[in-house]
Design an enzyme around this catalytic site. Structure first.
Site, short mmCIF file in Angstrom:
data_model
loop_
_atom_site.label_atom_id
_atom_site.label_comp_id
_atom_site.label_asym_id
_atom_site.label_seq_id
_atom_site.Cartn_x
_atom_site.Cartn_y
_atom_site.Cartn_z
N HIS A 1 0.85 -1.19 0.00
CA HIS A 1 0.00 0.00 0.00
C HIS A 1 0.88 1.24 0.00
O HIS A 1 1.39 1.64 1.05
CB HIS A 1 -0.95 -0.03 1.20
CG HIS A 1 -2.19 -0.83 0.91
ND1 HIS A 1 -2.14 -2.17 0.62
CD2 HIS A 1 -3.49 -0.46 0.78
CE1 HIS A 1 -3.38 -2.60 0.36
NE2 HIS A 1 -4.21 -1.59 0.44
N ALA B 1 -12.39 1.62 4.19
CA ALA B 1 -11.34 0.82 3.55
C ALA B 1 -10.49 1.65 2.59
O ALA B 1 -10.75 2.83 2.37
CB ALA B 1 -11.99 -0.34 2.81
N HIS B 2 -9.52 1.00 1.99
CA HIS B 2 -8.57 1.67 1.08
C HIS B 2 -9.27 2.23 -0.16
O HIS B 2 -10.17 1.63 -0.71
CB HIS B 2 -7.44 0.74 0.66
CG HIS B 2 -7.86 -0.59 0.16
ND1 HIS B 2 -6.96 -1.53 -0.29
CD2 HIS B 2 -9.08 -1.18 0.05
CE1 HIS B 2 -7.62 -2.60 -0.66
NE2 HIS B 2 -8.88 -2.42 -0.47
N ASN B 3 -8.80 3.41 -0.57
CA ASN B 3 -9.25 4.04 -1.81
C ASN B 3 -10.72 4.45 -1.80
O ASN B 3 -11.30 4.74 -2.85
CB ASN B 3 -8.99 3.14 -3.03
CG ASN B 3 -7.51 3.04 -3.36
OD1 ASN B 3 -6.84 2.12 -2.90
ND2 ASN B 3 -7.01 3.98 -4.12
#
Lengths: 341, 341, 341
Positions: C199, C240-242
């Protein structure tokens, strides 16, 4: 990190088309890239972005033949996806500062710390703690008496590990995760109160286990709560006392597993799934997000949905009818009226 | 902890059959016990394990008459379950190190700490904090201005207690729990933004309350959020501002209670239950896991299920039909076809 | 805080009826107020409490004409609600201690701290961290390499901010929130294991954002996870991511948002709502508590309910039939029997 196209080519065994001195500072998706970014074209569906991307360097396969002009400096490699993995690992590598034990940590005289391991500021290592080699223990971590951490394991800031916990090698525990708190075990008292069950067990975590931020894994009442090798858990997951989670099982965020449940290997639990106590899930069980499992699943690879959960396809079909229940009820009323008395 | 069968017999007022010097290091369930473990036989259904267990010492009642050879050294006692409770308390007892205030803690000059209380490293006690006697404040705890902690209370590592919170006696707060953060109170602004409501209230926690790891209890906007005596909460629970939780109520993991809800005494909320704001639950309300309660429950002892929650039995019966809704829909279609036009 | 009625009148531009030396120590709702409390009468429906309240001082509008005797000292103001806001801000104001950088903090030599900013004990600021002016960084906070915190932002105890995070101005992050942990991104391996996706992105938080206790916001795999201006989030939320969260969107406690979801501006997500990965919610989407959204919502201002979520009214109507499904099934059986063979 600032690198030139030529340096990337050397690293990735690729070749440059355009100015080899073009520099980039971060990888970015082709459709979002800005000047100074490094992008890549892997999926042919995204080819049109190659002609409009603002990326300074664009990595493509050796076979790629542009059908329009490309502004970016091209970096050609044999295997775009493989090269990307190498590159991301480089960009995500943490600093190369020499490992050290912070003078501001509280390390008990009987605790041992392996070679190449860093201990951050305001970390507490209690008596008889053993930390392996090449670990990173970030600031403000607590590790209770007699706990053992394997080699190459990373504990992010604020992780709390209660006494006599075992964590394997190559694990990553994200910030503020709590391992080894007492399970929620109480016996009812005659006056309506609760008598706490002492928790004399512990938590045993295998190798290559990743645990998300603010996730909680409780210690066993007796024996151990087991998280086996290769398990991955997202943030805010709850694992109760005496649970066993099988190898390579994946749990999305906010999953809750009640006491003594046995989750098989290779399961995939969707976000906010709930698992009742004392049940078992067969190998490869998959749950849709927000499912609630109240009974054991014996057949491997079963996919379920709903609360209480039923087979995935059954739930989807039933839900289609559910959404239009008022119409069904109306039809039944019409039939009742039409019925000859 | 390493003890011999003879020492256990002395502690538990029991008698040994076999080698009194047999030593054990931990209690374990009879079916999982290994050499060096201490096991017990309480439930007659488990008697067959007595003949195969690997435990070194097996505790049985004085009445137990083996029907096959037993390998383990036997420890006979009057009351197996009572003796076990005594024993587990011994095994779970924390170290007997003299209580001390760590030189690495930041204790404000106006804070007071009772007798026999330990303050761990990197703890912060702000101005006017008062900690009772015989408390254990583990490392990295924060206690804000003017907060009061009762006698015999344990705060595990990383607990954060905001200012002017009251915690009673004999409470246990597990790691990284947060008590007294501002509630989620905002007034909408004309531009679509949010105006924060200042939170000038606090949290008041009674005696013998247990709070799980990473659980959050918000302070009141005005007045207090109340957690009454004997309440037990599991991990990752959310209690909003101005909530009141009645005596001896139990909440499983990941329960969420919205603002100003009043939970009666002796309630049992299943895991991941959600309670809407401003509603009340009568004494002894029980919710199945993942239930969502949107309205007040007036009748004591009601059991509910579903989202929105309805009486437990109604939900179970409705869900049986739900699972096979496609068949019901098909029947209705068949009836419609058959109906004389 | 202890103030007299006269002092309050001076502060709020009001006038006193009764003893101007009456003192109060806290604001409280009129129906719960005790001697020493300050209460207010805003809503005419509460007028009857004015005659029975135990409050020492009662704030009313200049127009208020009592119809019975009032015990409390009256404080008359032009605008009760506006005066209350001023007063609550006074009561909730934190101490006026001079800002300082604790000698017990670990601040890297390359970190910069703005004017009027406090850094608490046991805080860690890594290399190249930049903290703005007039911030409060409470004890035990961690801020990783290269992260930037805007002016007037408050980080409560135990907040963990991973490297290269950006937090705007006038934000409040509550205790033990975790910003910037790695997202839950893994590629399946042939042996059933998981290959972690590095990441290399970060988290970017706008201005005037409030984040609840123990909430987690993950960093992007590449690029950024965005939390735009004016967003408010309650406790134990998972982002969460993004993910991208639009301006002024509000999320109640325990909401979970999966990877790459795009939440529009001005949305309101009820507690325990789950949002699937890679979907979008239009501006002003509202979800009932515990809803589960599996697909994109295109129409602005849509209200949904259920798991999977459907339009709010459709769910409510379908659920009414659901609750009585056994009766519907019985009717169908009766019709089948009645049907001429």
């Amino acid at each position: 990190m600032k690198v030139t196209a030529a340096q990337l080519a050397a690293l990735l065994n690729g070749s440059v088309e355009g100015n080899p001195d073009t520099f980039v500072t971060r990888p970015m998706r082709i459709e979002e890239a800005q000047p100074g970014d490094f992008a890549f074209l892997d999926n042919p569906k995204y080819e049109h972005f190659a002609y409009s991307t603002q990326a300074s360097v664009l990595m493509v396969s050796r076979q790629f033949t542009p059908t329009q002009p490309v502004q970016a400096t091209l970096l050609r490699v044999d295997d775009v996806r493989g090269a990307l993995a190498v590159l991301l690992a480089q960009f995500s590598a943490t600093d190369t500062a020499a490992p050290e034990i912070s003078a501001q940590a509280a390390v008990h005289s009987s605790a041992s710390v392996g070679e190449g391991t860093s201990i951050g500021a305001f970390v507490v290592l209690e008596a008889d703690v053993r930390i392996g080699n090449h670990c990173t223990i970030y600031p403000q971590v607590f590790i209770g008496k007699g706990s053992v951490i394997g080699d190459h394991t990373v504990l992010h800031p604020g992780v709390k590990v209660y006494h006599h916990t075992q964590v394997g090698a190559h694990c990553t525990l994200h910030a503020n995760a709590v391992i080894g708190a007492d399970g929620f075990g109480y016996a009812p008292l005659p006056d309506g109160g609760w008598q706490k069950v002492p928790h004399v067990g512990n938590v045993v975590i295998g190798n290559r286990v990743d645990i998300g931020a603010n996730t909680c894994i409780d210690r066993a009442a007796m024996g151990s709560t087991y998280i086996h090798d290769g398990v991955i858990m997202d943030n805010l997951v709850h694992i109760a006392h005496n649970v066993e989670v099988g190898q390579n099982t994946a749990m999305a965020a906010q999953v809750g597993v009640a006491g003594s449940a046995k989750i098989g290997p290779n399961c995939q639990l969707g976000g906010q799934t709930g698992i009742a106590g004392h049940i078992s899930l067969a190998k490869g069980t998959r749950t849709q997000a927000q499912s609630g499992l109240g009974s054991t699943i014996k057949e491997e690879g079963t996919a379920v949905f709903g609360s209480p959960a039923i087979p995935y396809n059954d739930y989807v079909r039933a839900y289609i009818v559910f959404k239009d229940l008022p119409t069904l009820a109306k039809k039944v009323r019409a039939l009742e009226k039409a019925e000859p008395k």
